[in-house]
Design a protein around this motif. Structure first.
Motif, PDB file in Angstrom:
ATOM      1  N   ARG A  51     -11.649 -91.460 -35.861  1.00 45.93           N
ATOM      2  CA  ARG A  51     -10.680 -91.092 -36.144  1.00 45.93           C
ATOM      3  C   ARG A  51      -9.959 -90.279 -35.187  1.00 45.93           C
ATOM      4  NH1 ARG A  51     -14.072 -90.593 -40.855  1.00 45.93           N
ATOM      5  NH2 ARG A  51     -13.346 -91.694 -42.731  1.00 45.93           N
ATOM      6  N   ASN A  52      -8.472 -90.629 -35.235  1.00 44.05           N
ATOM      7  CA  ASN A  52      -7.679 -89.866 -34.488  1.00 44.05           C
ATOM      8  C   ASN A  52      -7.336 -88.352 -35.195  1.00 44.05           C
ATOM      9  OD1 ASN A  52      -5.448 -90.265 -36.244  1.00 44.05           O
ATOM     10  ND2 ASN A  52      -4.803 -92.059 -35.175  1.00 44.05           N
ATOM     11  N   ALA A  53      -6.516 -87.472 -34.587  1.00 44.60           N
ATOM     12  CA  ALA A  53      -6.203 -86.440 -35.046  1.00 44.60           C
ATOM     13  C   ALA A  53      -5.495 -86.311 -36.664  1.00 44.60           C
ATOM     14  CB  ALA A  53      -5.459 -85.522 -33.997  1.00 44.60           C
ATOM     15  N   GLN A  54      -4.643 -87.384 -36.707  1.00 47.09           N
ATOM     16  CA  GLN A  54      -4.053 -87.478 -37.792  1.00 47.09           C
ATOM     17  C   GLN A  54      -4.746 -87.824 -38.946  1.00 47.09           C
ATOM     18  OE1 GLN A  54      -0.962 -86.330 -39.006  1.00 47.09           O
ATOM     19  NE2 GLN A  54      -0.261 -85.486 -37.130  1.00 47.09           N
ATOM     20  N   GLU A  55      -5.700 -89.077 -38.836  1.00 46.26           N
ATOM     21  CA  GLU A  55      -6.642 -89.509 -39.729  1.00 46.26           C
ATOM     22  C   GLU A  55      -7.838 -88.233 -40.112  1.00 46.26           C
ATOM     23  OE1 GLU A  55      -6.329 -94.199 -38.025  1.00 46.26           O
ATOM     24  OE2 GLU A  55      -7.916 -92.786 -37.066  1.00 46.26           O
ATOM     25  N   ARG A  56      -8.016 -87.579 -38.979  1.00 43.47           N
ATOM     26  CA  ARG A  56      -9.167 -86.722 -39.402  1.00 43.47           C
ATOM     27  C   ARG A  56      -8.620 -85.537 -40.392  1.00 43.47           C
ATOM     28  NH1 ARG A  56     -11.601 -87.228 -34.821  1.00 43.47           N
ATOM     29  NH2 ARG A  56      -9.864 -85.761 -33.733  1.00 43.47           N
ATOM     30  N   ILE A  77     -10.263 -84.538 -24.286  1.00 41.66           N
ATOM     31  CA  ILE A  77      -9.519 -83.584 -23.492  1.00 41.66           C
ATOM     32  C   ILE A  77      -8.005 -83.854 -23.569  1.00 41.66           C
ATOM     33  CG2 ILE A  77      -8.793 -82.332 -21.189  1.00 41.66           C
ATOM     34  CD1 ILE A  77     -11.807 -82.306 -20.727  1.00 41.66           C
ATOM     35  N   PRO A  78      -7.558 -84.956 -23.177  1.00 40.71           N
ATOM     36  CA  PRO A  78      -6.100 -85.273 -23.270  1.00 40.71           C
ATOM     37  C   PRO A  78      -5.356 -85.122 -24.794  1.00 40.71           C
ATOM     38  CG  PRO A  78      -7.157 -87.106 -22.150  1.00 40.71           C
ATOM     39  CD  PRO A  78      -8.253 -86.128 -22.873  1.00 40.71           C
ATOM     40  N   TYR A  79      -6.362 -85.087 -25.801  1.00 44.65           N
ATOM     41  CA  TYR A  79      -5.870 -84.974 -27.010  1.00 44.65           C
ATOM     42  C   TYR A  79      -6.114 -83.618 -27.726  1.00 44.65           C
ATOM     43  CZ  TYR A  79      -6.253 -89.933 -26.038  1.00 44.65           C
ATOM     44  OH  TYR A  79      -6.133 -91.426 -25.656  1.00 44.65           O
ATOM     45  N   PHE A  80      -6.253 -82.621 -27.113  1.00 45.71           N
ATOM     46  CA  PHE A  80      -6.426 -81.113 -27.903  1.00 45.71           C
ATOM     47  C   PHE A  80      -5.146 -80.861 -28.289  1.00 45.71           C
ATOM     48  CE2 PHE A  80      -9.738 -79.574 -24.645  1.00 45.71           C
ATOM     49  CZ  PHE A  80     -10.861 -80.189 -24.829  1.00 45.71           C
ATOM     50  N   ALA A  81      -3.991 -80.981 -27.682  1.00 47.92           N
ATOM     51  CA  ALA A  81      -2.888 -80.444 -28.579  1.00 47.92           C
ATOM     52  C   ALA A  81      -2.453 -81.135 -29.611  1.00 47.92           C
ATOM     53  CB  ALA A  81      -1.742 -80.705 -27.398  1.00 47.92           C
ATOM     54  N   ASP A  82      -2.815 -82.607 -29.637  1.00 46.90           N
ATOM     55  CA  ASP A  82      -2.609 -83.636 -30.542  1.00 46.90           C
ATOM     56  C   ASP A  82      -3.339 -82.896 -32.081  1.00 46.90           C
ATOM     57  OD1 ASP A  82      -1.123 -84.898 -29.385  1.00 46.90           O
ATOM     58  OD2 ASP A  82      -2.488 -86.529 -28.743  1.00 46.90           O
ATOM     59  N   LEU A  87      -3.607 -80.481 -37.350  1.00 48.23           N
ATOM     60  CA  LEU A  87      -4.234 -79.501 -37.978  1.00 48.23           C
ATOM     61  C   LEU A  87      -3.265 -78.514 -38.649  1.00 48.23           C
ATOM     62  CD1 LEU A  87      -7.405 -78.407 -36.074  1.00 48.23           C
ATOM     63  CD2 LEU A  87      -7.145 -79.984 -38.125  1.00 48.23           C
ATOM     64  N   LYS A  88      -2.280 -77.980 -37.983  1.00 41.41           N
ATOM     65  CA  LYS A  88      -0.974 -77.294 -38.341  1.00 41.41           C
ATOM     66  C   LYS A  88      -0.285 -78.037 -39.504  1.00 41.41           C
ATOM     67  CE  LYS A  88       2.927 -74.564 -36.920  1.00 41.41           C
ATOM     68  NZ  LYS A  88       3.769 -74.129 -35.835  1.00 41.41           N
ATOM     69  N   LYS A  89       0.057 -79.421 -39.113  1.00 36.39           N
ATOM     70  CA  LYS A  89       1.006 -80.151 -40.056  1.00 36.39           C
ATOM     71  C   LYS A  89       0.224 -80.281 -41.334  1.00 36.39           C
ATOM     72  CE  LYS A  89       2.483 -84.852 -40.746  1.00 36.39           C
ATOM     73  NZ  LYS A  89       2.732 -86.409 -40.291  1.00 36.39           N
ATOM     74  N   HIS A  90      -1.198 -80.453 -41.703  1.00 28.99           N
ATOM     75  CA  HIS A  90      -1.922 -80.587 -42.582  1.00 28.99           C
ATOM     76  C   HIS A  90      -2.501 -79.353 -43.310  1.00 28.99           C
ATOM     77  CE1 HIS A  90      -1.784 -85.098 -42.783  1.00 28.99           C
ATOM     78  NE2 HIS A  90      -1.629 -84.882 -41.547  1.00 28.99           N
ATOM     79  N   LEU A 115      -8.043 -72.698 -23.048  1.00 26.43           N
ATOM     80  CA  LEU A 115      -7.364 -71.443 -23.179  1.00 26.43           C
ATOM     81  C   LEU A 115      -5.804 -71.846 -23.207  1.00 26.43           C
ATOM     82  CD1 LEU A 115      -9.818 -69.258 -20.998  1.00 26.43           C
ATOM     83  CD2 LEU A 115      -9.516 -69.456 -23.706  1.00 26.43           C
ATOM     84  N   ASP A 116      -5.460 -72.846 -22.409  1.00 28.46           N
ATOM     85  CA  ASP A 116      -3.862 -73.051 -22.166  1.00 28.46           C
ATOM     86  C   ASP A 116      -3.449 -73.608 -23.228  1.00 28.46           C
ATOM     87  OD1 ASP A 116      -1.475 -73.185 -20.592  1.00 28.46           O
ATOM     88  OD2 ASP A 116      -1.719 -75.238 -20.696  1.00 28.46           O
ATOM     89  N   VAL A 117      -4.212 -74.548 -23.711  1.00 35.19           N
ATOM     90  CA  VAL A 117      -3.663 -75.295 -24.992  1.00 35.19           C
ATOM     91  C   VAL A 117      -3.568 -74.358 -26.309  1.00 35.19           C
ATOM     92  CG1 VAL A 117      -5.657 -76.303 -25.844  1.00 35.19           C
ATOM     93  CG2 VAL A 117      -3.666 -77.421 -26.095  1.00 35.19           C
ATOM     94  N   LEU A 118      -4.712 -73.645 -26.254  1.00 31.60           N
ATOM     95  CA  LEU A 118      -4.322 -72.503 -27.437  1.00 31.60           C
ATOM     96  C   LEU A 118      -3.259 -71.547 -27.209  1.00 31.60           C
ATOM     97  CD1 LEU A 118      -8.480 -71.460 -27.778  1.00 31.60           C
ATOM     98  CD2 LEU A 118      -6.987 -72.999 -29.145  1.00 31.60           C
ATOM     99  N   LYS A 119      -3.130 -71.136 -26.010  1.00 32.28           N
ATOM    100  CA  LYS A 119      -1.992 -70.063 -25.971  1.00 32.28           C
ATOM    101  C   LYS A 119      -0.634 -70.783 -26.038  1.00 32.28           C
ATOM    102  CE  LYS A 119      -0.108 -67.394 -22.054  1.00 32.28           C
ATOM    103  NZ  LYS A 119      -0.210 -66.760 -20.764  1.00 32.28           N
ATOM    104  N   ARG A 120      -0.402 -71.863 -25.601  1.00 30.11           N
ATOM    105  CA  ARG A 120       0.776 -72.592 -25.768  1.00 30.11           C
ATOM    106  C   ARG A 120       1.254 -73.283 -27.357  1.00 30.11           C
ATOM    107  NH1 ARG A 120       0.656 -77.419 -24.363  1.00 30.11           N
ATOM    108  NH2 ARG A 120      -1.096 -77.736 -23.109  1.00 30.11           N
ATOM    109  N   ASN A 121       0.236 -73.163 -28.087  1.00 33.80           N
ATOM    110  CA  ASN A 121       0.248 -73.601 -29.407  1.00 33.80           C
ATOM    111  C   ASN A 121       0.200 -72.347 -30.343  1.00 33.80           C
ATOM    112  OD1 ASN A 121       0.510 -76.858 -30.032  1.00 33.80           O
ATOM    113  ND2 ASN A 121      -1.034 -76.255 -28.031  1.00 33.80           N
TER     114      ASN A 121
END
Length: 300
Positions: A51-56, A77-82, A87-90, A115-121
């Motif tokens: 499953r991708n992020a949305q499906e999950r 790794i390329p899909y961390f932000a997705d 998760l936020k959307k759902h 840490l960067d993706v957590l910080k940015r989001n």
């Protein structure tokens, strides 16, 4: 209004309020094993449907699970932000971000990416830290504590900058023993360092759980449960299909632990959704057996 009528009205009102106060049923507080407190764990690499992020996130919504711990492999790794956006959307909380480190995390680009993706989001969560690649065969106990405290300290310092906690994650070996993790925590004395305890990596520890559990309890950030059949070693099975987890979960229920509870799908079923359902049904089975009627109702 005459004076006696006024006082009569006051008395009637007071009696009415008192009656309502004593007869209105106060809702029972959901406990530690309620469905709303469950964390879905090991559902990213361990999912035959990929499953991708949305499906999950949609799958978790359908199951009524509101928390997720994120495990990953290099391809994710390329899909961390997705994942964070989905998760936020759902309306699903990122309970933790799993991370495996060697002795030199300052050289690991993956830690910087996480840490960067957590910080940015603007996500504050737990970093579940598993340590590998440290040769400690000829070290004394204190040398082992000192050696592993250094990378843990670095990671915790970086995590603290963005408001995150670090949970020492047991996964076998010296580092996976609760007493050794406590030694690291006591050595560092950092407010954002705690523990994540996994039943599914406690095959050799179940028989002494009652001895060390009170000691780790003040530091316990998350408890991940699974079924355990037998002891020393125990066999890991889905929740409810063992025997040992009944006693351990009852012990946790009677304790002051109020943190989240993870259910793991690693070896439960190829389909993550089915695996989570199996473990949720197992949790309900255990709750019925140990008499936790309040939390049991959340699964019905």
């Amino acid at each position: 209004m005459k004076r006696y009528q006024y006082y009569t009205l006051i008395i009637v009102c007071a009696l009415t309020i008192a009656t309502v106060a004593f007869t209105t049923k106060v809702p029972s507080k959901k406990g530690v094993f309620a469905k709303s407190n469950l964390v879905a764990w090991c559902i990213v690499p361990y999912d035959v449907k990929n499953r991708n992020a949305q499906e999950r996130a949609q799958m978790l919504n359908q199951l009524g699970i509101t928390k997720m711990a994120y495990d990953w492999r290099e391809k994710h790794i390329p899909y961390f932000a997705d994942e964070l956006k989905a998760l936020k959307k759902h309306h699903i909380k990122l309970q933790a971000f799993w991370y495996m480190s060697g002795p030199n995390p300052q050289r690991d680009t993956n830690l910087k990416i996480i840490l960067d993706v957590l910080k940015r989001n603007k996500v504050k969560t737990q970093i579940w830290l598993m340590m590998v690649g440290v040769d400690m065969e000829k070290m004394t106990q204190q040398q082992k504590v000192d050696t592993l405290s250094k990378p843990v300290k670095y990671i915790a310092e970086q995590a603290a900058k963005i408001g995150c906690q670090v949970g020492l994650y047991n996964h076998g070996g010296w580092y996976g023993e609760p007493e050794n993790q406590l030694a690291i925590i006591n050595e560092l004395k950092m407010p954002n360092v705690g523990m994540v305890y996994n039943f599914h990596h406690a095959e050799e520890q179940a028989s002494r759980f009652s001895k060390f559990y009170p000691k780790i309890l003040p530091h316990l950030l998350t408890l991940n449960i699974s079924g355990l059949k037998g002891v020393d070693p125990a066999k890991v099975v889905p929740v409810g299909e063992g025997d040992t987890e009944y006693q351990l979960m009852k012990m946790v229920l009677k304790s002051k632990y109020k943190g989240p509870v993870g259910i793991i799908n690693e070896d439960t079923h190829p389909d993550a959704e089915t695996g989570l359902k199996i473990n949720m049904d197992g949790v309900a089975k255990v709750l019925k057996s140990i008499g936790d009627e309040t939390d049991l109702k959340t699964y019905q």
